[in-house]
Write a protein that holds these residues in place. Structure first.
Motif, PDB file in Angstrom:
ATOM      1  N   ALA A   1       0.822  -1.215   0.000  1.00 41.00           N
ATOM      2  CA  ALA A   1       0.000   0.000   0.000  1.00 41.00           C
ATOM      3  C   ALA A   1       0.857   1.266   0.000  1.00 41.00           C
ATOM      4  CB  ALA A   1      -0.936   0.009   1.204  1.00 41.00           C
ATOM      5  N   PHE A   2       2.172   1.108   0.089  1.00 40.43           N
ATOM      6  CA  PHE A   2       3.045   2.278   0.149  1.00 40.43           C
ATOM      7  C   PHE A   2       2.962   3.056  -1.163  1.00 40.43           C
ATOM      8  CE2 PHE A   2       7.282   4.109  -0.781  1.00 40.43           C
ATOM      9  CZ  PHE A   2       7.319   5.063   0.235  1.00 40.43           C
ATOM     10  N   ASP A   3       2.644   4.338  -1.070  1.00 38.94           N
ATOM     11  CA  ASP A   3       2.549   5.206  -2.254  1.00 38.94           C
ATOM     12  C   ASP A   3       3.066   6.590  -1.871  1.00 38.94           C
ATOM     13  OD1 ASP A   3       2.032   6.491  -4.596  1.00 38.94           O
ATOM     14  OD2 ASP A   3      -0.144   6.279  -4.519  1.00 38.94           O
ATOM     15  N   PRO A   4       4.309   6.916  -2.227  1.00 38.29           N
ATOM     16  CA  PRO A   4       4.915   8.169  -1.768  1.00 38.29           C
ATOM     17  C   PRO A   4       4.509   9.391  -2.589  1.00 38.29           C
ATOM     18  CG  PRO A   4       6.470   6.972  -3.126  1.00 38.29           C
ATOM     19  CD  PRO A   4       5.244   6.100  -3.018  1.00 38.29           C
ATOM     20  N   ALA A   5       3.770   9.190  -3.668  1.00 36.68           N
ATOM     21  CA  ALA A   5       3.435  10.320  -4.547  1.00 36.68           C
ATOM     22  C   ALA A   5       2.068  10.896  -4.211  1.00 36.68           C
ATOM     23  CB  ALA A   5       3.457   9.870  -6.010  1.00 36.68           C
ATOM     24  N   ARG A   6       1.944  12.205  -4.358  1.00 33.36           N
ATOM     25  CA  ARG A   6       0.641  12.839  -4.211  1.00 33.36           C
ATOM     26  C   ARG A   6      -0.188  12.596  -5.468  1.00 33.36           C
ATOM     27  NH1 ARG A   6       3.430  18.235  -1.630  1.00 33.36           N
ATOM     28  NH2 ARG A   6       3.491  17.476   0.522  1.00 33.36           N
ATOM     29  N   PRO A   7      -1.517  12.568  -5.340  1.00 35.12           N
ATOM     30  CA  PRO A   7      -2.381  12.213  -6.480  1.00 35.12           C
ATOM     31  C   PRO A   7      -2.566  13.372  -7.458  1.00 35.12           C
ATOM     32  CG  PRO A   7      -3.729  12.682  -4.560  1.00 35.12           C
ATOM     33  CD  PRO A   7      -2.289  12.769  -4.088  1.00 35.12           C
ATOM     34  N   VAL A   8      -1.482  13.787  -8.083  1.00 33.87           N
ATOM     35  CA  VAL A   8      -1.493  14.953  -8.970  1.00 33.87           C
ATOM     36  C   VAL A   8      -2.038  14.571 -10.341  1.00 33.87           C
ATOM     37  CG1 VAL A   8      -0.007  16.619 -10.159  1.00 33.87           C
ATOM     38  CG2 VAL A   8       0.431  16.035  -7.763  1.00 33.87           C
ATOM     39  N   ILE A   9      -2.812  15.461 -10.941  1.00 31.31           N
ATOM     40  CA  ILE A   9      -3.236  15.286 -12.326  1.00 31.31           C
ATOM     41  C   ILE A   9      -2.557  16.337 -13.186  1.00 31.31           C
ATOM     42  CG2 ILE A   9      -5.490  14.338 -11.689  1.00 31.31           C
ATOM     43  CD1 ILE A   9      -6.694  17.062 -12.488  1.00 31.31           C
ATOM     44  N   ALA A  10      -2.350  16.009 -14.443  1.00 36.47           N
ATOM     45  CA  ALA A  10      -1.770  16.965 -15.400  1.00 36.47           C
ATOM     46  C   ALA A  10      -2.882  17.871 -15.897  1.00 36.47           C
ATOM     47  CB  ALA A  10      -1.112  16.220 -16.555  1.00 36.47           C
ATOM     48  N   ALA A  11      -2.884  19.119 -15.449  1.00 35.49           N
ATOM     49  CA  ALA A  11      -3.955  20.039 -15.809  1.00 35.49           C
ATOM     50  C   ALA A  11      -3.432  21.466 -15.823  1.00 35.49           C
ATOM     51  CB  ALA A  11      -5.122  19.919 -14.828  1.00 35.49           C
ATOM     52  N   ASN A  12      -4.024  22.296 -16.657  1.00 34.88           N
ATOM     53  CA  ASN A  12      -3.669  23.701 -16.782  1.00 34.88           C
ATOM     54  C   ASN A  12      -4.651  24.582 -16.027  1.00 34.88           C
ATOM     55  OD1 ASN A  12      -1.571  22.981 -18.418  1.00 34.88           O
ATOM     56  ND2 ASN A  12      -2.310  24.028 -20.241  1.00 34.88           N
TER      57      ASN A  12
ATOM     58  N   ALA B   1      -7.591  19.765  -7.146  1.00 35.62           N
ATOM     59  CA  ALA B   1      -7.729  20.217  -8.530  1.00 35.62           C
ATOM     60  C   ALA B   1      -9.131  20.729  -8.817  1.00 35.62           C
ATOM     61  CB  ALA B   1      -7.377  19.083  -9.485  1.00 35.62           C
ATOM     62  N   GLY B   2     -10.116  20.295  -8.056  1.00 34.42           N
ATOM     63  CA  GLY B   2     -11.489  20.733  -8.266  1.00 34.42           C
ATOM     64  C   GLY B   2     -12.450  19.592  -8.013  1.00 34.42           C
ATOM     65  N   PRO B   3     -13.739  19.897  -7.829  1.00 32.28           N
ATOM     66  CA  PRO B   3     -14.723  18.842  -7.536  1.00 32.28           C
ATOM     67  C   PRO B   3     -14.873  17.826  -8.658  1.00 32.28           C
ATOM     68  CG  PRO B   3     -15.795  20.951  -7.970  1.00 32.28           C
ATOM     69  CD  PRO B   3     -14.341  21.238  -7.841  1.00 32.28           C
ATOM     70  N   GLU B   4     -14.481  18.205  -9.877  1.00 30.18           N
ATOM     71  CA  GLU B   4     -14.571  17.256 -10.995  1.00 30.18           C
ATOM     72  C   GLU B   4     -13.533  16.144 -10.881  1.00 30.18           C
ATOM     73  OE1 GLU B   4     -15.509  21.423 -12.516  1.00 30.18           O
ATOM     74  OE2 GLU B   4     -14.068  20.455 -11.180  1.00 30.18           O
ATOM     75  N   TYR B   5     -12.534  16.327 -10.017  1.00 29.81           N
ATOM     76  CA  TYR B   5     -11.449  15.356  -9.876  1.00 29.81           C
ATOM     77  C   TYR B   5     -11.335  14.938  -8.414  1.00 29.81           C
ATOM     78  CZ  TYR B   5     -10.474  18.296 -13.947  1.00 29.81           C
ATOM     79  OH  TYR B   5     -10.584  19.043 -15.091  1.00 29.81           O
ATOM     80  N   PRO B   6     -12.277  14.175  -7.905  1.00 31.27           N
ATOM     81  CA  PRO B   6     -12.268  13.803  -6.485  1.00 31.27           C
ATOM     82  C   PRO B   6     -10.991  13.057  -6.097  1.00 31.27           C
ATOM     83  CG  PRO B   6     -13.825  12.445  -7.739  1.00 31.27           C
ATOM     84  CD  PRO B   6     -13.387  13.541  -8.645  1.00 31.27           C
ATOM     85  N   GLY B   7     -10.404  13.522  -5.007  1.00 31.27           N
ATOM     86  CA  GLY B   7      -9.198  12.880  -4.497  1.00 31.27           C
ATOM     87  C   GLY B   7      -7.935  13.220  -5.251  1.00 31.27           C
ATOM     88  N   ARG B   8      -8.010  14.116  -6.239  1.00 30.01           N
ATOM     89  CA  ARG B   8      -6.828  14.456  -7.029  1.00 30.01           C
ATOM     90  C   ARG B   8      -6.397  15.890  -6.732  1.00 30.01           C
ATOM     91  NH1 ARG B   8      -6.187  10.847 -11.215  1.00 30.01           N
ATOM     92  NH2 ARG B   8      -4.046  11.626 -11.219  1.00 30.01           N
ATOM     93  N   THR B   9      -5.100  16.112  -6.812  1.00 22.60           N
ATOM     94  CA  THR B   9      -4.563  17.443  -6.548  1.00 22.60           C
ATOM     95  C   THR B   9      -4.015  18.059  -7.829  1.00 22.60           C
ATOM     96  OG1 THR B   9      -2.351  16.613  -6.013  1.00 22.60           O
ATOM     97  CG2 THR B   9      -3.935  16.774  -4.206  1.00 22.60           C
ATOM     98  N   ALA B  10      -3.817  19.365  -7.761  1.00 27.65           N
ATOM     99  CA  ALA B  10      -3.240  20.082  -8.901  1.00 27.65           C
ATOM    100  C   ALA B  10      -1.725  19.880  -8.919  1.00 27.65           C
ATOM    101  CB  ALA B  10      -3.587  21.569  -8.805  1.00 27.65           C
ATOM    102  N   GLY B  11      -1.091  20.425  -9.938  1.00 25.28           N
ATOM    103  CA  GLY B  11       0.359  20.355 -10.050  1.00 25.28           C
ATOM    104  C   GLY B  11       0.863  21.543 -10.850  1.00 25.28           C
ATOM    105  N   PRO B  12       2.147  21.877 -10.740  1.00 30.39           N
ATOM    106  CA  PRO B  12       2.694  22.983 -11.525  1.00 30.39           C
ATOM    107  C   PRO B  12       2.482  22.737 -13.018  1.00 30.39           C
ATOM    108  CG  PRO B  12       4.261  22.259  -9.861  1.00 30.39           C
ATOM    109  CD  PRO B  12       3.162  21.247  -9.885  1.00 30.39           C
ATOM    110  N   SER B  13       1.951  23.735 -13.707  1.00 24.52           N
ATOM    111  CA  SER B  13       1.638  23.535 -15.134  1.00 24.52           C
ATOM    112  C   SER B  13       2.654  24.175 -16.059  1.00 24.52           C
ATOM    113  CB  SER B  13       0.248  24.101 -15.439  1.00 24.52           C
ATOM    114  OG  SER B  13       0.159  25.467 -15.070  1.00 24.52           O
ATOM    115  N   PHE B  14       3.525  25.044 -15.542  1.00 22.30           N
ATOM    116  CA  PHE B  14       4.564  25.700 -16.354  1.00 22.30           C
ATOM    117  C   PHE B  14       3.969  26.342 -17.610  1.00 22.30           C
ATOM    118  CE2 PHE B  14       6.837  22.588 -13.802  1.00 22.30           C
ATOM    119  CZ  PHE B  14       7.930  23.308 -13.356  1.00 22.30           C
TER     120      PHE B  14
END
Length: 247
Positions: free
Chosen positions: A109-120, A197-210
């Protein structure tokens, strides 16, 4: 390129090391064919050196020998084919992978990454189908991140394409780039990955979009105008940051 070509052709490289070994061979070939005075025409003062960035491994390239030292440094620190590979970036990544696999074996169950999605923050002309972050706080922090990234690129451009800057001004540009990377871009990027990231993406976080909203080559050739623009963008970013903190 062939003998009768005037434009280059695309090339594929198996690894980053392969790319730099090709550059190494190309420099040796051109220096032998045309001479080093023909090949190395850039002003040494325009290069990043230990004088401004306080990193002794930086090599000012002025001839084939110094170019070879620079390439050797890049290869040794990157893939480690000519030095202690365990200390190179490649070796460090291998160590991280080994440790990750060991931890996963001990705990599936070990998961060191945050649940980031690729989004602008905003639609992209180059990728019309890209996802968009909708959380208001995340969008504002991402906008701030992208403006700070833009300022970082402007400062780097000014350092490498300066005109009448004094040594003190070049040092200020060098210090600003490091300060922006370590003290602004890195912590903002980390913060964004904790924001939803928003209610459309439950459990997911944003990320730097550059996201860059201007072409990265709009270099101003005159010192005063370039510094005014840099200072203006920094002031705007500071005011925006304060307003975002209050909201």
């Amino acid at each position: 390129m062939q003998a009768d070509d005037i434009v280059p052709r695309g090339q594929d490289f198996a690894t980053v090391g392969h790319l730099y070994r090709s550059i190494e061979a190309g420099i040796a070939h051109l220096a032998g064919k045309y001479g080093e005075d023909w090949l190395f025409v850039g002003p040494p003062r325009a290069q990043a050196s230990a004088k401004h960035f306080r990193w002794p491994e930086l090599v000012t390239v002025t001839d084939a020998a110094s170019a070879q030292r620079a390439i050797d440094e890049i290869l040794e620190q990157g893939e480690g084919p000519r030095g202690a590979w365990q200390d190179a970036h490649f070796g460090q990544f291998v160590t991280i992978l080994d440790e990750f696999e060991q931890l996963r074996q001990a705990n599936r169950a070990f998961d060191p990454a945050r649940p980031v999605i690729a989004a602008n923050v905003r639609p992209s002309e180059r990728d019309p189908g890209c996802l968009l972050v909708t959380d208001p706080a995340a969008k504002r922090v991402m906008d701030l991140f992208n403006v700070c990234y833009e300022i970082l690129l402007l400062a780097f451009q000014r350092f490498f394409a300066h005109t009448e800057e004094s040594d003190a001004q070049l040092a200020a540009l060098a210090d600003a780039t490091v300060a922006l990377m370590v003290g602004v871009v890195a912590p903002l990027g980390n913060l964004i990955t904790t924001l939803p990231a928003g209610p459309e993406y439950p459990g997911r976080t944003a990320g730097p979009s550059f996201e860059l909203f201007y072409e990265s080559d709009y270099l101003l050739p005159h010192r005063d105008a370039a510094w005014i623009l840099l200072a203006e963008r920094i002031d705007e970013a500071a005011v925006f940051c304060e307003s975002a903190a209050r909201s």
